[in-house]
Design an enzyme around this catalytic site. Structure first.
Site, mmCIF file in Angstrom:
data_model
loop_
_atom_site.group_PDB
_atom_site.id
_atom_site.type_symbol
_atom_site.label_atom_id
_atom_site.label_comp_id
_atom_site.label_asym_id
_atom_site.label_seq_id
_atom_site.Cartn_x
_atom_site.Cartn_y
_atom_site.Cartn_z
ATOM 1 N N GLY A 15 0.853 -1.170 0.100
ATOM 2 C CA GLY A 15 0.355 -0.150 -0.045
ATOM 3 C C GLY A 15 1.003 1.622 -0.243
ATOM 4 N N LYS A 64 -15.848 -14.802 -9.291
ATOM 5 C CA LYS A 64 -15.537 -13.505 -10.105
ATOM 6 C C LYS A 64 -16.868 -12.384 -10.350
ATOM 7 C CE LYS A 64 -12.561 -12.596 -12.359
ATOM 8 N NZ LYS A 64 -10.703 -11.597 -11.862
ATOM 9 N N MET A 89 -3.969 -7.761 -7.108
ATOM 10 C CA MET A 89 -3.498 -9.009 -7.732
ATOM 11 C C MET A 89 -4.588 -9.765 -8.115
ATOM 12 S SD MET A 89 -0.044 -8.057 -7.426
ATOM 13 C CE MET A 89 0.851 -9.676 -7.892
ATOM 14 N N ILE A 92 -9.177 -7.174 -13.380
ATOM 15 C CA ILE A 92 -10.928 -7.358 -13.605
ATOM 16 C C ILE A 92 -11.366 -7.782 -14.393
ATOM 17 C CG2 ILE A 92 -11.714 -4.982 -13.512
ATOM 18 C CD1 ILE A 92 -10.276 -4.908 -10.797
ATOM 19 N N ASN A 106 -4.646 2.676 -13.759
ATOM 20 C CA ASN A 106 -4.236 1.001 -13.054
ATOM 21 C C ASN A 106 -2.523 1.355 -13.175
ATOM 22 O OD1 ASN A 106 -2.765 -1.293 -11.479
ATOM 23 N ND2 ASN A 106 -1.981 -1.670 -13.579
ATOM 24 N N HIS A 108 1.379 0.656 -13.254
ATOM 25 C CA HIS A 108 2.416 -0.756 -13.168
ATOM 26 C C HIS A 108 3.827 -0.059 -13.337
ATOM 27 C CE1 HIS A 108 3.670 -4.584 -15.092
ATOM 28 N NE2 HIS A 108 3.851 -4.668 -15.490
HETATM 29 C C1 GRF Z 1 3.938 -0.960 -7.427
HETATM 30 O O1 GRF Z 1 5.061 -1.218 -8.310
HETATM 31 C C2 GRF Z 1 2.706 -1.063 -8.648
HETATM 32 O O2 GRF Z 1 3.242 -0.473 -9.538
HETATM 33 C C3 GRF Z 1 2.470 -2.927 -8.942
HETATM 34 O O3 GRF Z 1 2.503 -3.460 -7.485
HETATM 35 C C4 GRF Z 1 2.787 -2.697 -6.606
HETATM 36 C C5 GRF Z 1 2.296 -2.056 -4.940
HETATM 37 O O4 GRF Z 1 3.184 -1.311 -4.369
HETATM 38 N N1 GRF Z 1 1.125 -2.290 -9.473
HETATM 39 P P1 GRF Z 1 2.133 -0.493 -3.211
HETATM 40 O O5 GRF Z 1 1.953 -2.226 -2.043
HETATM 41 O O6 GRF Z 1 1.655 0.690 -3.387
HETATM 42 O O7 GRF Z 1 3.331 -0.681 -2.001
#
Ligand code: GRF
Length: 191
Positions: A15, A64, A89, A92, A106, A108
């Protein structure tokens, strides 16, 4: 005072991006955290901010569709307009995608389309590329395939370790995500 749209963050892990969003001045109000793992650190973080948290166990639902339907009901109850994924994780599904078309974003940790999916920082590290980065994109039915909104590159230097690179990427994420959300929301209100 201008009424801001309401948003929810979906997260499954540490988070740090959730925290960065909560600590930023945003053009929306984050009103809810959605988390699919009871033991996730992000749940503690939401508690600190006294934020309403919808914590659910996907294994308790038949499908789902069932858990996404439950989530759409909760999101609608709260009049949530935007969803920001931050280390959520799960892929969607169509129930959420149809209810929030063009409104799910999102973050990434790579320069998409390079290194989609899990462990993107490690994937780039293992491939020994010189540059990786961060992408903010709209969510579609694929894995990290939606239209790109913003990207920022991060150089991999010979002094880097995987840990250092991970820190560098997170630093960029924590700055780029709130900034991009604000640009996007402003461009939507100016339409
Ligand atoms: C981040 O690197 C984000 O880009 C990816 O998952 C990670 C989450 O990290 N989708 P955090 O839980 O926000 O520290």
């Amino acid at each position: 005072m201008v009424k801001q749209p309401k948003a929810a963050v979906f997260a499954s892990g540490t988070g740090s991006n959730f925290q960065a969003l909560m600590e930023s001045t945003l053009a929306c109000d984050i009103c809810m955290l959605v988390c699919d793992r009871a033991e996730a650190e992000v749940v503690q973080k939401a508690r600190h901010f006294q934020l309403r948290t919808i914590q659910f166990d996907p294994t308790r639902f038949l499908s789902k569709q069932d858990y996404e339907q439950m989530l759409v009901e909760k999101l609608h109850e709260e009049k949530i307009e935007w969803i920001f994924l931050a280390g959520y994780m799960r892929i969607i599904g169509h129930i959420l995608l149809e209810a929030y078309e063009g409104k799910i974003i999102n973050i990434h940790p790579s320069l998409l389309p390079a290194f989609p999916g899990k462990d993107a920082i490690r994937q780039a590290w293992d491939r020994k590329v010189r540059t990786t980065g961060v992408t903010i994109h709209f969510v579609d039915e694929g894995i990290d395939t939606g239209a790109i909104i913003a990207q920022e590159s991060v150089a991999i230097s010979p002094e880097d370790t995987l840990d250092l690179l991970t820190q560098k990427i997170h630093q960029v994420e924590h700055r780029l995500y709130p900034k991009t959300i604000n640009l996007l929301l402003h461009s939507c209100t100016n339409k």
